[in-house]
Each structure stands twice: as structure tokens, then as C-alpha cells.
Scaffold this motif. Sequence first.
Motif, mmCIF file in Angstrom:
data_model
loop_
_atom_site.group_PDB
_atom_site.id
_atom_site.type_symbol
_atom_site.label_atom_id
_atom_site.label_comp_id
_atom_site.label_asym_id
_atom_site.label_seq_id
_atom_site.Cartn_x
_atom_site.Cartn_y
_atom_site.Cartn_z
ATOM 1 N N GLY A 71 0.888 -1.241 -0.134
ATOM 2 C CA GLY A 71 -0.061 0.113 -0.029
ATOM 3 C C GLY A 71 0.901 1.227 -0.006
ATOM 4 N N GLU A 72 1.963 1.288 0.567
ATOM 5 C CA GLU A 72 2.621 2.522 0.828
ATOM 6 C C GLU A 72 3.234 2.827 -0.614
ATOM 7 O OE1 GLU A 72 6.449 -0.225 2.021
ATOM 8 O OE2 GLU A 72 4.145 -0.100 2.723
ATOM 9 N N VAL A 73 3.186 2.209 -1.474
ATOM 10 C CA VAL A 73 3.708 2.520 -2.946
ATOM 11 C C VAL A 73 2.964 3.652 -3.572
ATOM 12 C CG1 VAL A 73 4.476 1.643 -5.249
ATOM 13 C CG2 VAL A 73 5.081 0.254 -2.924
ATOM 14 N N SER A 74 1.609 3.324 -3.382
ATOM 15 C CA SER A 74 0.499 4.176 -3.930
ATOM 16 C C SER A 74 0.885 5.782 -3.625
ATOM 17 C CB SER A 74 -0.886 3.862 -3.642
ATOM 18 O OG SER A 74 -0.992 4.204 -2.099
ATOM 19 N N ALA A 75 1.755 5.994 -2.503
ATOM 20 C CA ALA A 75 1.927 7.486 -2.220
ATOM 21 C C ALA A 75 3.132 8.080 -3.100
ATOM 22 C CB ALA A 75 2.664 7.365 -0.782
ATOM 23 N N PHE A 76 4.000 7.088 -3.870
ATOM 24 C CA PHE A 76 5.006 7.381 -4.739
ATOM 25 C C PHE A 76 4.301 7.829 -6.021
ATOM 26 C CE2 PHE A 76 7.438 4.890 -1.658
ATOM 27 C CZ PHE A 76 8.448 5.616 -1.617
ATOM 28 N N ALA A 77 3.227 6.961 -6.313
ATOM 29 C CA ALA A 77 2.416 7.193 -7.627
ATOM 30 C C ALA A 77 1.594 8.587 -7.296
ATOM 31 C CB ALA A 77 1.486 6.080 -7.951
ATOM 32 N N ALA A 78 1.266 8.862 -6.195
ATOM 33 C CA ALA A 78 0.505 10.158 -6.091
ATOM 34 C C ALA A 78 1.429 11.184 -5.915
ATOM 35 C CB ALA A 78 -0.200 10.175 -4.683
ATOM 36 N N GLY A 79 2.683 11.067 -5.746
ATOM 37 C CA GLY A 79 3.469 12.323 -5.631
ATOM 38 C C GLY A 79 4.878 12.196 -6.254
ATOM 39 N N LYS A 80 6.010 11.647 -5.808
ATOM 40 C CA LYS A 80 7.032 11.705 -6.571
ATOM 41 C C LYS A 80 7.273 11.350 -7.947
ATOM 42 C CE LYS A 80 11.883 10.966 -5.381
ATOM 43 N NZ LYS A 80 12.978 10.382 -4.258
ATOM 44 N N GLN A 82 5.187 11.450 -10.243
ATOM 45 C CA GLN A 82 4.367 12.144 -11.104
ATOM 46 C C GLN A 82 5.405 13.316 -11.667
ATOM 47 O OE1 GLN A 82 0.686 13.779 -9.634
ATOM 48 N NE2 GLN A 82 0.055 11.886 -8.824
ATOM 49 N N THR A 83 6.453 13.505 -11.244
ATOM 50 C CA THR A 83 7.489 14.181 -11.640
ATOM 51 C C THR A 83 8.801 13.684 -12.269
ATOM 52 O OG1 THR A 83 8.435 14.749 -9.498
ATOM 53 C CG2 THR A 83 6.686 16.296 -10.359
ATOM 54 N N THR A 84 8.897 12.370 -12.224
ATOM 55 C CA THR A 84 9.641 11.301 -12.763
ATOM 56 C C THR A 84 9.659 10.993 -14.136
ATOM 57 O OG1 THR A 84 10.158 10.711 -10.454
ATOM 58 C CG2 THR A 84 11.035 9.078 -12.150
ATOM 59 N N ALA A 85 10.611 11.030 -14.934
ATOM 60 C CA ALA A 85 10.595 10.766 -16.594
ATOM 61 C C ALA A 85 10.285 9.029 -16.831
ATOM 62 C CB ALA A 85 11.919 11.235 -17.129
ATOM 63 N N SER A 86 11.092 8.430 -15.968
ATOM 64 C CA SER A 86 10.800 6.870 -15.940
ATOM 65 C C SER A 86 11.087 6.138 -14.648
ATOM 66 C CB SER A 86 11.729 6.200 -17.195
ATOM 67 O OG SER A 86 13.106 6.516 -16.743
ATOM 68 N N LEU A 87 10.694 4.769 -14.817
ATOM 69 C CA LEU A 87 11.196 4.064 -13.590
ATOM 70 C C LEU A 87 11.745 2.863 -14.077
ATOM 71 C CD1 LEU A 87 8.087 3.880 -11.314
ATOM 72 C CD2 LEU A 87 10.087 5.174 -11.004
ATOM 73 N N ALA A 88 12.943 2.142 -13.518
ATOM 74 C CA ALA A 88 13.367 1.004 -13.888
ATOM 75 C C ALA A 88 13.019 0.107 -12.822
ATOM 76 C CB ALA A 88 14.787 1.064 -13.882
ATOM 77 N N VAL A 89 12.240 -1.183 -13.321
ATOM 78 C CA VAL A 89 11.919 -2.258 -12.346
ATOM 79 C C VAL A 89 12.445 -3.382 -12.629
ATOM 80 C CG1 VAL A 89 9.660 -3.170 -11.714
ATOM 81 C CG2 VAL A 89 9.733 -0.841 -12.628
ATOM 82 N N VAL A 90 12.917 -3.777 -11.335
ATOM 83 C CA VAL A 90 13.364 -5.516 -11.304
ATOM 84 C C VAL A 90 12.371 -6.300 -10.584
ATOM 85 C CG1 VAL A 90 15.417 -6.841 -10.673
ATOM 86 C CG2 VAL A 90 15.505 -4.710 -11.710
ATOM 87 N N ASN A 105 5.651 9.719 -18.540
ATOM 88 C CA ASN A 105 4.934 10.839 -19.107
ATOM 89 C C ASN A 105 3.321 10.703 -19.212
ATOM 90 O OD1 ASN A 105 5.470 8.954 -21.056
ATOM 91 N ND2 ASN A 105 4.729 10.144 -22.654
ATOM 92 N N GLY A 106 2.683 11.665 -18.602
ATOM 93 C CA GLY A 106 1.366 11.821 -18.620
ATOM 94 C C GLY A 106 0.590 11.029 -17.389
ATOM 95 N N LEU A 107 1.573 10.562 -16.462
ATOM 96 C CA LEU A 107 1.238 9.825 -15.206
ATOM 97 C C LEU A 107 0.212 10.829 -14.273
ATOM 98 C CD1 LEU A 107 1.023 7.494 -13.147
ATOM 99 C CD2 LEU A 107 3.068 8.261 -12.563
ATOM 100 N N ARG A 108 0.635 12.105 -14.228
ATOM 101 C CA ARG A 108 -0.004 12.949 -13.173
ATOM 102 C C ARG A 108 -1.425 13.213 -13.636
ATOM 103 N NH1 ARG A 108 2.313 17.452 -10.662
ATOM 104 N NH2 ARG A 108 4.020 17.186 -11.668
ATOM 105 N N GLU A 109 -1.786 13.431 -14.956
ATOM 106 C CA GLU A 109 -3.109 13.718 -15.646
ATOM 107 C C GLU A 109 -3.846 12.415 -15.222
ATOM 108 O OE1 GLU A 109 -0.388 14.305 -17.234
ATOM 109 O OE2 GLU A 109 -0.309 16.328 -17.045
#
Length: 120
Positions: A71-80, A82-90, A105-109
Motif C-alpha cells: 500500500g505505501e507504494v501508492s504514495a509514490f504514484a500520487a507524488g514523486k 508524477q515528476t519522474t521521467a521513467s522507472l526501472a523495475v526489477v 509521461n502523462g502519469l499526473r493527469e
Amino acid sequence: MKTADTTQSDPDFAGLIIRCAPKGKVDVLVALIRPFPPRSRPKVTVAASGGGTLSFEGSMAAAGAAVLLPGEVSAFAAGKWQTTASLAVVVREGDSEIKGMVALNGLREAYHSLLANCGQ
């Protein structure tokens, strides 16, 4: 959903899903092509292009084809994020490792539109 950058991702990585959850909350999931066993608890590491790396233990959803992040990951989607260009996921489970890259891109909207419709 934000789909994988196929030039920088493993073939088994599909992308990132942000969806409505019960009680007006938001879930964040990593979508995979090759499913893991339903009781798996994969380790997911997320690195933002602007800096910062986080690791989480996920649980399986959607018949093993998606990893639900805590659940705490949703705070990152709601904030930080939204101003990040990309995420690398493993995603690591046992001897298996799936890597992927997702442009945000477009995540905020999209996030605000989703949130406005959650619970309706």
C-alpha cells in the motif's frame, strides 16, 4: 497502465498498472507476461530516473501475471513519480529475474483522472 519500453525491457515485462482499490485507495502493480506461482512473494526494486531506489515485497494478483506492491507504494504514484521521467523495475522470484523500463509521461493527469473516478 503504462506499458514497458520494449527496447529497454525483458520480453516478460509488460508494464505498470495503477488501479482503483477498495475504500477510495489506489493499487500499484507490475504487469508480467510470464506468471509466477500464485503464492509467490517476489522482491521488486524500483529506481526512479531522477534518483532514489526502493525495494518491496510484492504479492501475486491476476493469476500470477501481476505483482501487487504494498500500500505505501501508492504514495509514490500520487507524488514523486508524477515528476519522474521513467522507472526501472526489477522483479526477482527465486532464480528468476525480470527487468523493465516504464516511461511516466502523462502519469499526473492519468492518476488524477483515475482518483476522481475511484469509488464511483
